[in-house]
Scaffold this motif. Sequence first.
Motif, mmCIF file in Angstrom:
data_model
loop_
_atom_site.group_PDB
_atom_site.id
_atom_site.type_symbol
_atom_site.label_atom_id
_atom_site.label_comp_id
_atom_site.label_asym_id
_atom_site.label_seq_id
_atom_site.Cartn_x
_atom_site.Cartn_y
_atom_site.Cartn_z
ATOM 1 N N ILE A 1 22.726 75.151 7.591
ATOM 2 C CA ILE A 1 22.415 74.477 6.332
ATOM 3 C C ILE A 1 22.378 72.985 6.625
ATOM 4 O O ILE A 1 23.302 72.439 7.211
ATOM 5 N N ARG A 2 21.254 72.349 6.255
ATOM 6 C CA ARG A 2 21.115 70.945 6.673
ATOM 7 C C ARG A 2 20.795 70.041 5.479
ATOM 8 O O ARG A 2 19.847 69.248 5.499
ATOM 9 N N CYS A 3 21.622 70.144 4.437
ATOM 10 C CA CYS A 3 21.454 69.252 3.289
ATOM 11 C C CYS A 3 21.666 67.811 3.717
ATOM 12 O O CYS A 3 22.221 67.550 4.777
ATOM 13 N N GLY B 1 17.208 72.794 4.415
ATOM 14 C CA GLY B 1 17.985 72.168 3.349
ATOM 15 C C GLY B 1 17.856 70.688 3.083
ATOM 16 O O GLY B 1 18.456 70.202 2.136
ATOM 17 N N GLU B 2 17.082 69.906 3.880
ATOM 18 C CA GLU B 2 17.115 68.459 3.641
ATOM 19 C C GLU B 2 16.543 68.078 2.284
ATOM 20 O O GLU B 2 16.807 66.983 1.794
ATOM 21 N N LEU B 3 15.743 68.969 1.663
ATOM 22 C CA LEU B 3 15.189 68.645 0.343
ATOM 23 C C LEU B 3 16.000 69.251 -0.803
ATOM 24 O O LEU B 3 15.598 69.140 -1.961
ATOM 25 N N HIS C 1 12.802 72.429 16.681
ATOM 26 C CA HIS C 1 11.518 71.937 16.190
ATOM 27 C C HIS C 1 11.535 71.914 14.661
ATOM 28 O O HIS C 1 12.038 72.832 14.028
ATOM 29 N N ASP C 2 10.946 70.836 14.091
ATOM 30 C CA ASP C 2 10.919 70.655 12.632
ATOM 31 C C ASP C 2 9.525 70.966 12.090
ATOM 32 O O ASP C 2 8.557 70.260 12.392
ATOM 33 N N VAL C 3 9.431 72.016 11.276
ATOM 34 C CA VAL C 3 8.129 72.376 10.660
ATOM 35 C C VAL C 3 7.849 71.448 9.465
ATOM 36 O O VAL C 3 6.703 71.265 9.066
ATOM 37 N N HIS C 4 8.881 70.874 8.901
ATOM 38 C CA HIS C 4 8.753 69.945 7.770
ATOM 39 C C HIS C 4 8.106 70.608 6.553
ATOM 40 O O HIS C 4 7.273 70.006 5.872
ATOM 41 N N GLU C 5 8.474 71.857 6.312
ATOM 42 C CA GLU C 5 8.080 72.612 5.100
ATOM 43 C C GLU C 5 6.559 72.723 4.941
ATOM 44 O O GLU C 5 6.055 72.694 3.821
ATOM 45 N N LEU D 1 14.754 76.566 14.243
ATOM 46 C CA LEU D 1 13.470 76.142 13.703
ATOM 47 C C LEU D 1 13.796 75.558 12.331
ATOM 48 O O LEU D 1 14.383 76.224 11.482
ATOM 49 N N GLU D 2 13.397 74.273 12.151
ATOM 50 C CA GLU D 2 13.855 73.546 10.959
ATOM 51 C C GLU D 2 12.852 73.607 9.819
ATOM 52 O O GLU D 2 11.657 73.430 10.021
ATOM 53 N N ASP D 3 13.374 73.804 8.625
ATOM 54 C CA ASP D 3 12.616 73.711 7.367
ATOM 55 C C ASP D 3 11.226 74.354 7.454
ATOM 56 O O ASP D 3 10.201 73.697 7.215
HETATM 57 MG MG MG Z 1 13.385 67.523 8.873
#
Ligand code: MG
Length: 406
Positions: free
Chosen positions: A286-288, A265-267, A213-217, A239-241
């Motif tokens: 790590i998901r740059c 890490g995408e940002l 699941h992506d929380v999207h910061e 659990l993402e970002d």
């Molecule tokens: Mg994302």
Amino acid sequence: MQITNVKIIVTSPGRNYVLVKIETDEPDLYGWGDATLNGRELAVASALEKHIGPLLIGRDPDRIEDIWQYLFRGTYWRGGPVLMTALAGVDLALWDIKGKRAGLPLYSLLGGKTREGALAYTHCGGQDFQEVEEHVRAAQEKGFKVIRVQVAIPGNVGTYGVGGAQEAAAATWGEGGALPQVERWEPGAYLRTVPRLLEHLRSRLGEEIELLHDVHERLNPIQAARLAREVEPFHLFFLEDPLRPEHKESFRLIRQHTTTPIAMGELFHSRWEALPLITEQLIDFIRCDLGHIGGLTEARKIAAIAESYQVQTAWHGPGDIAPITHAANVHLDTSITNFGVQEMVFFPEITQEVITGGPVFKDGYLWVTDKPGLGTDVDEVAAARYPYQRAYLPTVRRADGSVHDW
Ligand code: MG
Ligand code: GCO
């Protein structure tokens, strides 16, 4: 060998992409890179055309590391999304040239295959739990073993990720895209809904399918810790970002409260942003974004650092970076040892008409071809048929009208 020309194309086959072509003095030897930054495409194109391109003419394209250092450190103003996306575009084009010149696919130049295919994940969203469940079942039918799940939150407007894979690949976000669409977000309903979604999915689908699941910061530290703890019984893949990229120290709070694996890490735009999270083992993935962090040159260094700390990779793979960067992702995935999972989208035909090649999905895994270089190409005549169209990401406001992170 010398770089003779740097050409920038901004094209919109389905959505906007900024493509970088580096030409050399050897006949038919050129490379293509991707320098797309969603919603800020022209800023990157202009940085490349006006400032960076002229610095490359006459240089030896074989010297990727030196060119990287020259553009990052040698020009004084460094970093940030615009410059690091521009640098990524140059970097990928140079790696493409190197592979073509050697007659080898990039994974081979990066050390050779450590695995046959890269485990891939897709997006499933829905207006309610039932709809998400149906989409997950359909994705399982296609072979997916790892699936990201997002659901509409009652009372919020335009919840992130609910459109699923199609949304990620759409031309513009919302209607028309002339100005940003405004969404409404309140964390309370979100925090109550997500654990119930996962409870629903686990009770219907069992334990075998990997869910994330992506929380999207969007959460603050204590909310993120609460969510990560409450979803713990449902065994997320990750659990993402959960937090904004500025607040690395707050990841400690999450860690103190849960064993839910965390990805981030995408940002990020440099390895130094990722460093404390990796060395303190505050994240598991790590998901740059290769396209926003300076390309393969930087990402493989991050992967090497992460390997020492048992952190796996999950490079960002949305529809708003071109298939060229997706190809770079999979070449790296295929050659490193600490690969975890690869986010992916199915690009619409119109995109593939302009940008050809790229990873192929089969039975839950992504595969790159053995073509020399990245294995992608651009049809410039087709690209010219799809001119740039202004588009923005949405913005988010709280119920009281104040701005929140999208
Ligand atoms: Mg994302
Ligand atoms: C993801 C990302 C994307 C971003 C998008 C912004 O996990 O794939 O969160 O969906 O929102 O790349 O341009």
